[in-house]
Design an enzyme around this catalytic site. Structure first.
Site, short mmCIF file in Angstrom:
data_model
loop_
_atom_site.label_atom_id
_atom_site.label_comp_id
_atom_site.label_asym_id
_atom_site.label_seq_id
_atom_site.Cartn_x
_atom_site.Cartn_y
_atom_site.Cartn_z
N GLN A 205 19.60 -6.74 -12.80
CA GLN A 205 18.35 -7.33 -13.26
C GLN A 205 17.79 -6.63 -14.49
O GLN A 205 16.83 -7.10 -15.10
CB GLN A 205 17.31 -7.26 -12.13
CG GLN A 205 16.86 -5.86 -11.79
CD GLN A 205 16.01 -5.79 -10.54
OE1 GLN A 205 16.51 -5.90 -9.44
NE2 GLN A 205 14.71 -5.61 -10.72
N CYS B 91 14.02 -8.84 -8.90
CA CYS B 91 14.89 -8.53 -7.76
C CYS B 91 14.90 -9.65 -6.73
O CYS B 91 15.95 -10.02 -6.19
CB CYS B 91 14.48 -7.21 -7.12
SG CYS B 91 12.76 -7.16 -6.57
N ASN C 162 22.63 -4.59 -3.92
CA ASN C 162 21.48 -4.42 -4.80
C ASN C 162 21.71 -5.18 -6.10
O ASN C 162 22.78 -5.76 -6.32
CB ASN C 162 21.25 -2.92 -5.07
CG ASN C 162 19.83 -2.62 -5.50
OD1 ASN C 162 19.00 -3.51 -5.62
ND2 ASN C 162 19.56 -1.36 -5.76
#
Length: 447
Positions: A62, A68, A385
């Protein structure tokens, strides 16, 4: 109390007479609080091994943006698409969803300003609305609304821009414009008391917002070709698709099949009740942000069922709490700063929410877990993530079950994995939370 010279002298002497204080000071001054507190001796179970692991896809980044929640949601969509067509990887455009989220959020902001024109400018409500009208953060229902209304496009159809990868300047200057227009709306109402005039002004302002976003992010495509080669070397091609057609035809996810669960063990929020947050959202005509508050074990049960069925789980947590990034650990046994500081940390999850110590800051995706196959008790979770492959273990984190209990706040579970009590609560009229309630926090942390 008054801090006197005697107080300082006595405590300086007392501090240095303690051997532990002297050792802790040297360690912290030379290495920083975090590294000085790391426990590398304790035998950990928080390893990167899991008996449920979904097939890994390319890790996204990102960059310098607070998207996120958007990345996590589109990671789910990418997983669905890759599974359906046996693709090694496929990226969806986050710049596309960012454009429409900001467009809708500006409209939502103007609507909120018009709804509150009779409120005091210095009152808590208007102050809250004006505080951060154009951040990057969001909730599940907000990205659901964007996808349902505007569809999705491949990353190649609307590529990243400098301003989508690093959103600070866009957010800063767009916020200035929004506050100026808010001032104009309120002053017009003070003068004429005419709501219809404000709606005309809102439409004019939204034209300018569209232009600003187009300049900064590019203009979203109306159609594109979907073309990809799968793992069997088969070429898949579907030409001249609209974004809505692409989503419905090729991703085929009914977003309304999913319920957002929260765990907020505070006295003002009963379990098995649904909640919404006033003045929180983006698309005016679509769904409000809505959750069902449940005990933490209900969240874990739904997560395990969904992972067993081969489906990732979107979730929101307070990622910065006791997080040791070097080893990618989210646990309670590695970072022992309060042991270093000799402070008894006595803060329950309820206390932390009530006293503004914790809230949801980041959204990620569960893509695996290690669990006891006899009892179904989860030991640790594999976390995908969106900070790039160099952050954590090839882009993945590991979360302990104990950390989950304390700092997990939200997860997205398909209705088929939930019992009737949760489903019934979701269908009931949602109880309204104040705009500044901690459950109204937006996942927005940047790497």
């Amino acid at each position: 109390m008054e801090i006197t010279r005697e107080f300082l002298e006595e405590n300086r002497k007392r501090f240095f007479e303690n051997r532990g204080n002297r050792i802790a000071q040297r360690a912290a001054v030379n290495n920083g609080l975090l590294e000085a507190s790391i426990d590398r001796v304790e035998d950990r179970t928080n390893r990167h091994s899991f008996n449920i692991e979904l097939k890994e896809k390319e890790i996204r980044n990102q960059k310098q943006s607070g998207r996120c929640w958007m990345f996590a949601a589109l990671n789910l969509m990418e997983y669905k698409l890759c599974t359906k067509y046996k693709l090694k990887g496929f990226e969806l455009s986050k710049n596309y969803t960012l454009f429409y989220d900001k467009l809708e959020r500006c409209n939502y902001f103007f609507d909120s300003i018009i709804k509150t024109v009779d409120e005091d400018l210095d009152g808590r409500l208007v102050s809250h609305i004006l505080t951060d009208p154009m951040g990057d953060g969001g909730q599940w229902d907000m990205i659901k609304n964007i996808i349902n209304k505007y569809g999705l496009v491949p990353a190649y159809a609307m590529k990243e821009s400098v301003n989508s990868s690093a959103t600070a300047n866009l957010n800063n200057y767009l916020t200035k414009v929004l506050r100026m227009y808010a001032k104009n709306l309120r002053k017009s109402y003070e003068k004429d008391k005419d709501i219809e005039t404000l709606k005309i002004m809102q439409e004019e302002y939204m034209i300018k917002v569209f232009d600003i976003l187009s300049i900064a992010l590019g203009t979203p495509p109306e159609s594109f070709d979907f073309e990809v080669r799968n793992e069997d070397e088969e070429f898949i091609s579907d030409k001249n698709l609209t974004p809505q057609e692409f989503f419905k035809k090729h991703i085929e996810v009914n977003l309304d099949d999913y319920i957002s669960l929260i765990n907020a063990p505070t006295r003002d929020k009963e379990y098995y009740k649904s909640y919404t947050v006033d003045f929180l959202g983006n698309v005016m005509e679509l769904d409000k942000v809505k959750y069902v508050n449940v005990p933490v074990e209900v969240m874990k049960s739904g997560i395990l069922k969904q992972l067993k069925d081969g489906e990732p789980v979107w979730f929101g947590c307070d990622v910065g709490q006791f997080f040791y990034r070097k080893e990618s650990y989210l646990d309670l046994s590695t970072v022992k700063i309060y042991d270093l500081l000799d402070v008894q940390y006595d803060f329950s999850k309820e206390d932390r929410l009530d006293y503004k110590e914790s809230l949801m800051t980041h959204a990620m995706v569960f893509v695996g877990c290690d669990y006891d196959e006899t009892t179904d008790k989860i030991n640790r979770y594999k976390v995908e993530n969106s900070w790039g492959k160099d952050a954590g273990d090839r882009g993945y984190l590991v979360m302990s079950d104990q950390w989950f209990d304390e700092y997990m706040y939200q997860c997205l579970i398909n209705k088929k994995y939930l019992d009737e009590r949760v489903l019934k609560a979701y269908e009931e009229e949602a109880r309204h939370l104040k705009p500044w309630d901690p459950m109204g926090s937006l996942a927005s942390i940047k790497f």
